[in-house]
Motif scaffolding. Structure first.
Motif, PDB file in Angstrom:
ATOM      1  N   PHE A 158      -6.026   5.136 -11.284  1.00 11.89           N
ATOM      2  CA  PHE A 158      -6.050   6.468 -10.684  1.00 11.89           C
ATOM      3  C   PHE A 158      -4.951   7.350 -11.259  1.00 11.89           C
ATOM      4  O   PHE A 158      -5.162   8.519 -11.546  1.00 11.89           O
ATOM      5  CB  PHE A 158      -5.894   6.346  -9.168  1.00 11.89           C
ATOM      6  N   ASP A 159      -3.761   6.771 -11.426  1.00  8.16           N
ATOM      7  CA  ASP A 159      -2.656   7.493 -12.067  1.00  8.16           C
ATOM      8  C   ASP A 159      -1.943   6.517 -12.984  1.00  8.16           C
ATOM      9  O   ASP A 159      -1.185   5.650 -12.535  1.00  8.16           O
ATOM     10  CB  ASP A 159      -1.694   8.061 -11.018  1.00  8.16           C
ATOM     11  N   SER A 160      -2.183   6.643 -14.279  1.00 12.34           N
ATOM     12  CA  SER A 160      -1.702   5.654 -15.247  1.00 12.34           C
ATOM     13  C   SER A 160      -0.194   5.677 -15.441  1.00 12.34           C
ATOM     14  O   SER A 160       0.367   4.746 -16.007  1.00 12.34           O
ATOM     15  CB  SER A 160      -2.392   5.883 -16.598  1.00 12.34           C
ATOM     16  N   ALA A 161       0.482   6.730 -14.966  1.00  7.11           N
ATOM     17  CA  ALA A 161       1.925   6.824 -15.179  1.00  7.11           C
ATOM     18  C   ALA A 161       2.735   6.408 -13.962  1.00  7.11           C
ATOM     19  O   ALA A 161       3.951   6.248 -14.051  1.00  7.11           O
ATOM     20  CB  ALA A 161       2.298   8.257 -15.575  1.00  7.11           C
ATOM     21  N   ALA A 162       2.102   6.237 -12.819  1.00  9.81           N
ATOM     22  CA  ALA A 162       2.831   5.953 -11.581  1.00  9.81           C
ATOM     23  C   ALA A 162       3.276   4.497 -11.512  1.00  9.81           C
ATOM     24  O   ALA A 162       2.635   3.601 -12.075  1.00  9.81           O
ATOM     25  CB  ALA A 162       1.954   6.288 -10.379  1.00  9.81           C
ATOM     26  N   ASP A 163       4.382   4.261 -10.805  1.00  7.93           N
ATOM     27  CA  ASP A 163       4.786   2.897 -10.474  1.00  7.93           C
ATOM     28  C   ASP A 163       3.900   2.407  -9.336  1.00  7.93           C
ATOM     29  O   ASP A 163       3.608   3.146  -8.392  1.00  7.93           O
ATOM     30  CB  ASP A 163       6.249   2.860 -10.046  1.00  7.93           C
ATOM     31  N   ILE A 164       3.498   1.138  -9.398  1.00  4.04           N
ATOM     32  CA  ILE A 164       2.572   0.579  -8.425  1.00  4.04           C
ATOM     33  C   ILE A 164       3.258  -0.505  -7.607  1.00  4.04           C
ATOM     34  O   ILE A 164       3.903  -1.395  -8.163  1.00  4.04           O
ATOM     35  CB  ILE A 164       1.328  -0.024  -9.113  1.00  4.04           C
ATOM     36  N   GLU A 165       3.111  -0.421  -6.294  1.00  2.00           N
ATOM     37  CA  GLU A 165       3.600  -1.483  -5.409  1.00  2.00           C
ATOM     38  C   GLU A 165       2.447  -1.992  -4.563  1.00  2.00           C
ATOM     39  O   GLU A 165       1.762  -1.220  -3.890  1.00  2.00           O
ATOM     40  CB  GLU A 165       4.721  -0.982  -4.491  1.00  2.00           C
ATOM     41  N   LEU A 166       2.230  -3.299  -4.604  1.00  7.19           N
ATOM     42  CA  LEU A 166       1.231  -3.925  -3.753  1.00  7.19           C
ATOM     43  C   LEU A 166       1.918  -4.382  -2.473  1.00  7.19           C
ATOM     44  O   LEU A 166       2.981  -5.008  -2.523  1.00  7.19           O
ATOM     45  CB  LEU A 166       0.597  -5.129  -4.453  1.00  7.19           C
ATOM     46  N   PHE A 167       1.309  -4.073  -1.335  1.00  8.50           N
ATOM     47  CA  PHE A 167       1.942  -4.422  -0.057  1.00  8.50           C
ATOM     48  C   PHE A 167       0.926  -5.083   0.862  1.00  8.50           C
ATOM     49  O   PHE A 167      -0.205  -4.623   0.997  1.00  8.50           O
ATOM     50  CB  PHE A 167       2.513  -3.180   0.624  1.00  8.50           C
ATOM     51  N   HIS A 168       1.378  -6.175   1.479  1.00  3.03           N
ATOM     52  CA  HIS A 168       0.545  -6.860   2.474  1.00  3.03           C
ATOM     53  C   HIS A 168       1.417  -7.235   3.663  1.00  3.03           C
ATOM     54  O   HIS A 168       2.532  -7.736   3.501  1.00  3.03           O
ATOM     55  CB  HIS A 168      -0.078  -8.127   1.883  1.00  3.03           C
ATOM     56  N   ALA A 169       0.912  -6.973   4.854  1.00 10.31           N
ATOM     57  CA  ALA A 169       1.595  -7.394   6.077  1.00 10.31           C
ATOM     58  C   ALA A 169       0.746  -8.479   6.729  1.00 10.31           C
ATOM     59  O   ALA A 169      -0.415  -8.242   7.077  1.00 10.31           O
ATOM     60  CB  ALA A 169       1.776  -6.215   7.027  1.00 10.31           C
ATOM     61  N   PHE A 170       1.310  -9.683   6.869  1.00  6.84           N
ATOM     62  CA  PHE A 170       0.544 -10.757   7.493  1.00  6.84           C
ATOM     63  C   PHE A 170       0.933 -10.866   8.963  1.00  6.84           C
ATOM     64  O   PHE A 170       2.053 -10.597   9.367  1.00  6.84           O
ATOM     65  CB  PHE A 170       0.758 -12.096   6.767  1.00  6.84           C
ATOM     66  N   ASN A 171      -0.048 -11.227   9.749  1.00  5.45           N
ATOM     67  CA  ASN A 171       0.143 -11.376  11.185  1.00  5.45           C
ATOM     68  C   ASN A 171      -0.330 -12.773  11.559  1.00  5.45           C
ATOM     69  O   ASN A 171      -1.518 -13.063  11.476  1.00  5.45           O
ATOM     70  CB  ASN A 171      -0.654 -10.299  11.937  1.00  5.45           C
ATOM     71  N   ALA A 172       0.610 -13.633  11.945  1.00  5.45           N
ATOM     72  CA  ALA A 172       0.248 -15.009  12.308  1.00  5.45           C
ATOM     73  C   ALA A 172      -0.559 -14.966  13.601  1.00  5.45           C
ATOM     74  O   ALA A 172      -0.026 -15.060  14.710  1.00  5.45           O
ATOM     75  CB  ALA A 172       1.500 -15.868  12.467  1.00  5.45           C
ATOM     76  N   MET A 173      -1.869 -14.819  13.453  1.00  3.07           N
ATOM     77  CA  MET A 173      -2.734 -14.520  14.588  1.00  3.07           C
ATOM     78  C   MET A 173      -2.703 -15.595  15.674  1.00  3.07           C
ATOM     79  O   MET A 173      -2.822 -15.307  16.860  1.00  3.07           O
ATOM     80  CB  MET A 173      -4.173 -14.324  14.094  1.00  3.07           C
ATOM     81  N   HIS A 174      -2.557 -16.841  15.259  1.00  3.11           N
ATOM     82  CA  HIS A 174      -2.656 -17.937  16.227  1.00  3.11           C
ATOM     83  C   HIS A 174      -1.300 -18.380  16.761  1.00  3.11           C
ATOM     84  O   HIS A 174      -1.229 -19.323  17.539  1.00  3.11           O
ATOM     85  CB  HIS A 174      -3.368 -19.128  15.581  1.00  3.11           C
ATOM     86  N   GLU A 175      -0.227 -17.691  16.367  1.00  8.76           N
ATOM     87  CA  GLU A 175       1.098 -18.107  16.813  1.00  8.76           C
ATOM     88  C   GLU A 175       1.231 -17.998  18.320  1.00  8.76           C
ATOM     89  O   GLU A 175       1.810 -18.874  18.982  1.00  8.76           O
ATOM     90  CB  GLU A 175       2.163 -17.246  16.118  1.00  8.76           C
ATOM     91  N   GLY A 176       0.706 -16.918  18.900  1.00  6.78           N
ATOM     92  CA  GLY A 176       0.782 -16.760  20.353  1.00  6.78           C
ATOM     93  C   GLY A 176       0.039 -17.857  21.081  1.00  6.78           C
ATOM     94  O   GLY A 176       0.501 -18.359  22.118  1.00  6.78           O
ATOM     95  N   LYS A 177      -1.131 -18.246  20.548  1.00 12.47           N
ATOM     96  CA  LYS A 177      -1.903 -19.313  21.186  1.00 12.47           C
ATOM     97  C   LYS A 177      -1.148 -20.645  21.117  1.00 12.47           C
ATOM     98  O   LYS A 177      -1.204 -21.453  22.055  1.00 12.47           O
ATOM     99  CB  LYS A 177      -3.260 -19.450  20.509  1.00 12.47           C
ATOM    100  N   LEU A 178      -0.450 -20.851  19.992  1.00 12.77           N
ATOM    101  CA  LEU A 178       0.319 -22.091  19.867  1.00 12.77           C
ATOM    102  C   LEU A 178       1.451 -22.123  20.889  1.00 12.77           C
ATOM    103  O   LEU A 178       1.745 -23.178  21.464  1.00 12.77           O
ATOM    104  CB  LEU A 178       0.883 -22.202  18.448  1.00 12.77           C
TER     105      LEU A 178
END
Length: 293
Positions: A158-178
């Motif tokens: 989309f923009d060949s000159a921009a710096d790219i950062e990949l971001f993921h936020a994980f949510n331990a879905m079953h932690e509360g059940k444990l």
């Protein structure tokens, strides 16, 4: 991203004209045709009587300023249906962040959301003034599914000159059940570490898969609600564009259960490119069919 035509939707207000400038700068960078269409605020109400003359002047100015081919889209009503129909012939839709505080906006979503749902095309929501040399930093919110790979490639193209950062936020879905099951702290910690390790492995897979230059792609991982954390990361890194994919959903589903993409759109402060997964599949197919250079 192979952008051949862009539709800019404007109400000729200051934010609407800023949208045209952003769309024109992207068209210039990609050698694309720019179509400019008038729509009243919120796609509501009759078209302004002076809109036709004003839109013509805007088209001439964009063509002369950016040296691109510009086409004025003539419409008698400028409604959502007309914008969605015209968007079907374009690769990208650009629209201003124009809050709709009416009952329609509350129940059916903001104008950009309604257009995104109707057109099923990538929609760029513009909040910032366009820079002469494009975006500086692009944050790509990924969910680690297979669909994230074409989303990353699309963001890099989309923009060949921009710096790219990949971001993921994980949510331990079953932690509360444990915890409710009275599982030991050691087991919960091991589960949390396993979730984090899986996220790191998938992020490495995504960064290695991208066709972009490796020295401008970095990755980071957060923990918690994906939409909230992506918005926080965007503001923390001062990214001026946030790219996020959106799965298919109805207005009722988005209203009742929320959508990560739409919550990112509401909470972030940058421009936001929302890419429906159907559009990703089309782009990936077109890219695979293109002859090798």
């Amino acid at each position: 991203m192979n952008i051949q035509s862009i539709l800019a939707v404007t109400d000729l207000s200051a934010p609407g004209l800023r949208t045209v400038v952003r769309a024109a700068s992207i068209a210039s960078a990609h050698g694309a045709l720019l179509k400019i269409m008038y729509a009243p605020p919120g796609f509501a109400g009759p078209a302004d009587a002076n809109a036709a003359a004003g839109l013509g002047a805007v088209c001439v100015d964009a063509a002369e300023r950016f040296g691109i081919l510009v086409k004025k889209v003539d419409t008698t009503h400028g409604g959502l249906e007309g914008a969605a129909e015209e968007a079907g012939w374009c690769d990208l839709v650009v629209i201003a962040d124009d809050p709709d505080r009416s009952a329609t906006g509350f129940f059916l979503g903001q104008p950009a959301e309604r257009l995104l749902r109707k057109a099923r095309k990538p929609v760029l929501v513009v909040r910032l003034d366009a820079r002469a040399n494009g975006y500086r930093r692009v944050l790509v919110a990924v969910d680690l599914m297979d669909e994230s790979r074409p989303l990353v490639d699309l963001a890099c193209a989309f923009d060949s000159a921009a710096d790219i950062e990949l971001f993921h936020a994980f949510n331990a879905m079953h932690e509360g059940k444990l915890r409710q099951a009275d599982v030991s702290v050691h087991v919960i910690d091991a589960y949390r570490h396993a979730c984090a390790r899986h996220a790191r492995d998938r992020m490495l897979w995504l960064s290695d898969a991208t066709t972009a230059r490796r020295n401008r792609v970095v990755s980071s991982i957060g923990r918690g609600d994906p939409a909230r954390q992506a918005a926080v990361q965007q503001q923390y890194t001062n990214a001026d564009l946030l790219v996020v994919g959106k799965r298919r959903g109805t207005a009722l589903m988005d209203f009742l259960f929320g959508s990560v993409a739409l919550r990112v759109l509401r909470w972030s402060t940058s421009d936001v490119l929302v890419v429906p997964h159907g559009a990703l599949a089309q782009w990936q197919g077109r890219r695979a069919a293109a002859p090798a250079q």
